[in-house]
Structure formats: structure tokens, C-alpha cells
Motif scaffolding. Structure first.
Motif, PDB file in Angstrom:
ATOM      1  N   ASP A 202       0.827  -1.206   0.000  1.00 40.25           N
ATOM      2  CA  ASP A 202       0.000   0.000   0.000  1.00 40.25           C
ATOM      3  C   ASP A 202       0.861   1.255   0.000  1.00 40.25           C
ATOM      4  N   ARG A 203       1.971   1.216   0.719  1.00 40.17           N
ATOM      5  CA  ARG A 203       2.885   2.355   0.751  1.00 40.17           C
ATOM      6  C   ARG A 203       3.471   2.615  -0.636  1.00 40.17           C
ATOM      7  N   GLN A 206       0.863   4.214  -2.875  1.00 44.58           N
ATOM      8  CA  GLN A 206       0.652   5.620  -2.523  1.00 44.58           C
ATOM      9  C   GLN A 206       1.787   6.492  -3.050  1.00 44.58           C
ATOM     10  N   ALA A 210       1.169   9.421  -6.129  1.00 45.97           N
ATOM     11  CA  ALA A 210       1.245  10.833  -5.747  1.00 45.97           C
ATOM     12  C   ALA A 210       2.222  11.631  -6.617  1.00 45.97           C
TER      13      ALA A 210
END
Length: 347
Positions: A202-203, A206, A210
Motif C-alpha cells: 500500500d505504501r 501511494q 502521488a
């Protein structure tokens, strides 16, 4: 056929891992409640991989049969019912330890269900809702052969046996529940390891989502695991005009640079691409592909349309990955189409 069989081996969780998981589940206490629980767990856990037989029908049959029927919720239920029925039929009238169908079904459901969950954790995917919906699901958390999972399972199964041998050698009383505790600890550590990789995944998603890429925002991103470290990931980012393959380090010392990686420009719309997309084989492949990349090249007879999934560029070099090739004549008519498994690109 050898390349196709290698592809079948490389896109699924290692059967050794499935077998060790089933053994750990049985030793964790289930074998104390249901006769032959461990054999039932092993059989129901490995049964789904009989879909490798689809490779005997060639690449197209393998693409359509692999990780579909036997790796769906419906297929998993059928496997649990079938394996439970076999064991129940063989042992229902045993003199000392008969098997009742209800408990046998519960054990087989655990074995088949855990297999499905483990295959969901890698990036090839499963057609979970077959035949009601032809959609692939994949969590992209661990490699098809995860060293850490193998190590935890082996330690949990073998260390208690080693300790028992040592205690018996020195004359001490061995703990009766040692193997059970070892299996439970191994399963808990596997669960925690997958959970840690989920957080890292998930990191990575993200971080990639971004950023800007060549002045464009991403329309789709994917993060794919390395075999050992949860801090090293391969990322695929799709924008309106290109697809990028990137290194995504997310550890404390890692620095993510969205400008460093391999970039593939998307081809402009053309009659050749439009005609090739009418191919049934191309349509079937596009159902499976998550980051499709098309290229068009001139040949002596006309043009060649090649379609692959950039997701597999993140695999180790040499792993067979699926590709579709469509040959067209000078009038942009399809004269040949084929699916084959070629080596993945260098990472």
C-alpha cells in the motif's frame, strides 16, 4: 511444450509451500479432531493445481484454463466437496475411527480455501468469480516462491522434531504439544509476514500515485513484490501516453525517483491496431492483461502486431510470460494469430 510447462510452474505458488502449509494446519490441532485431517488438508490444498493439465491443450487452452475454474470460489467449493466425499466414502465405516462427512467437509474447505488465499497473494491472479464474472483478482503481495514463508513453515515443522530428539537423547521428558505449538507459531508468522507486505505494498502504491510522470498524472499503478525483501518493489505506472517500469524502494534508506526506469510509449491509434483488436485471441488476452502494451512492426508479408502485459516485465529474467502475435497482410487483414510464452525482459 517445455516452455509452457515452465510458465505453469512460475505463475503459481510453489506446491511445496502449499504442502507445508497444509501440514502445518494439520499439526496445529486439526488432526486431533478429525481422523486423517492432514491427508485431507494436503489433498484439498493441491487439487486446484490440477489445472496445469490445461497446458496439454497448448498456450491458448492454458491461458483460459489456468487459475480460472479450479481457482474460483465455485471451483474451491467443488474441490472441498469432492475431496471430502472421497475420504468419507473410504472411511465412513471404519471400525475405530470413522469419518463423518460434515467434519471432513470443514477440513477440506480449510485446505482448498487456504490454497485460494495463497494464490491470491501473488501477481498472476485468479479468476475468483468464474463463471459469473470474468475478472482477475490479485493482491501483488508476495512472489510465487517466497523464501521467508518457506523458512517459517520449515522451522515450525522441523524444529519441534529436532528438540524432541534432543530431549529424548538426554533423557528429559519431551513436551507433547511442542509440534502443535511450532506449527501454530509458523502459521502466525506467515500471517504477520503477509500482513507486513500488504502494508508495504500500500505504501508503494501511494508513493507512485502521488507523483507526476512526464508531465502526466497516472491513470493506473501497480506494485509487484521482490522475492525476499518487503522493502524492494517493482512498480508499473500507466499514463495517457506511456507505461513506466520503476524501482520502488520504500525502506528507511530508499529514495523513490520517478524519472529513473524503463518507459514504453503507447502506439497511436491506427487501422492495424483496430483490426488486430478484433481477434478473439487478443480479446481473451486483454481480459487477462493489466498493463497491455502493443507494438507494430513491418514484415515481408505486411505488419506484425504484438501484445504483452508489462506487468511481467517485473519478473525475474528468463521466466516465461504470455504474448500474443497477430500477423496482417498488406490490406490489414489478419492472416495468423498465436499466443506463446517467451522469456521476460531483463529487469
Amino acid at each position: 511444450m517445455p516452455v509452457l510447462l515452465e510458465a505453469e510452474k512460475s505463475n503459481r505458488v510453489d506446491p511445496v509451500t502449499h504442502t507445508l502449509t497444509a501440514l502445518a494446519l494439520g499439526r496445529s490441532g486439526l488432526n486431533r479432531f478429525v481422523p486423517l485431517a492432514t491427508p485431507m488438508l494436503v489433498a484439498s490444498s493441491l487439487a486446484a493445481d490440477l489445472d496445469w493439465l490445461s497446458s496439454l491443450g497448448g498456450p491458448r487452452a492454458f491461458l483460459l484454463g489456468n487459475r480460472t475454474v479450479t481457482h474460483s470460489l465455485l471451483g474451491t467449493a467443488v474441490i472441498a466437496l469432492a475431496v471430502a466425499a472421497i475420504f468419507w466414502r473410504l472411511r465412513r465405516k471404519h471400525a475405530t475411527s470413522p469419518i463423518r462427512f460434515g467434519p471432513a467437509l470443514a477440513i477440506c474447505a480449510i485446505g482448498a480455501g487456504v490454497h485460494l488465499l495463497m494464490d491470491l497473494t501473488n501477481s498472476y491472479g485468479v479468476m475468483l468469480l468464474w463463471p459469473f464474472r470474468r475478472r482477475w483478482f490479485a493482491w501483488d503481495l508476495v512472489d510465487t516462491l517466497d523464501v521467508a514463508i518457506l523458512v517459517w513453515l520449515l522451522l515450525g515443522l522441523l524444529l519441534p522434531l529436532l528438540f524432541r530428539l534432543i530431549t529424548e537423547e538426554i533423557g528429559a521428558k519431551a513436551k507433547r504439544r511442542g509440534p502443535e505449538r511450532g506449527a501454530i507459531i509458523a502459521l502466525v508468522m506467515v500471517f504477520l509476514w503477509i500482513g507486513a507486505r500488504w502494508a508495504m505494498h500500500d505504501r508503494a502504491i501511494q508513493m507512485m500515485g502521488a507523483r507526476m510522470y512526464h508531465g502526466d498524472l497516472p491513470v493506473a499503478v501497480g506494485a509487484f513484490p521482490e522475492a525476499v525483501s518487503p522493502f524492494e518493489w517493482k512498480g508499473v505506472v500507466e499514463t495517457e501516453g506511456a507505461i513506466d517500469v520503476l524501482d520502488v524502494p520504500i525502506g528507511p534508506q530508499g529514495v523513490f525517483d520517478p524519472t529513473v526506469g524503463r518507459m514504453y510509449f503507447k502506439p497511436e491509434a491506427s487501422p492495424v491496431i483496430d483490426e488486430a483488436r478484433k481477434s478473439l485471441l487478443v480479446k481473451e488476452f486483454l481480459e487477462f492483461a493489466r498493463f497491455p502494451k502493443a507494438t507494430v512492426q513491418k514484415t515481408e508479408e505486411g505488419l506484425r502486431f504484438e501484445l504483452r502485459d508489462v506487468r511481467f516485465d517485473t519478473w525475474m529474467p528468463g521466466k516465461p510470460v504470455p504474448k500474443v502475435i497477430v500477423d496482417l497482410n498488406s490490406q490489414n487483414q489478419i492472416v495468423d494469430e498465436r499466443l506463446f510464452f517467451g522469456p521476460s525482459l531483463v529487469r
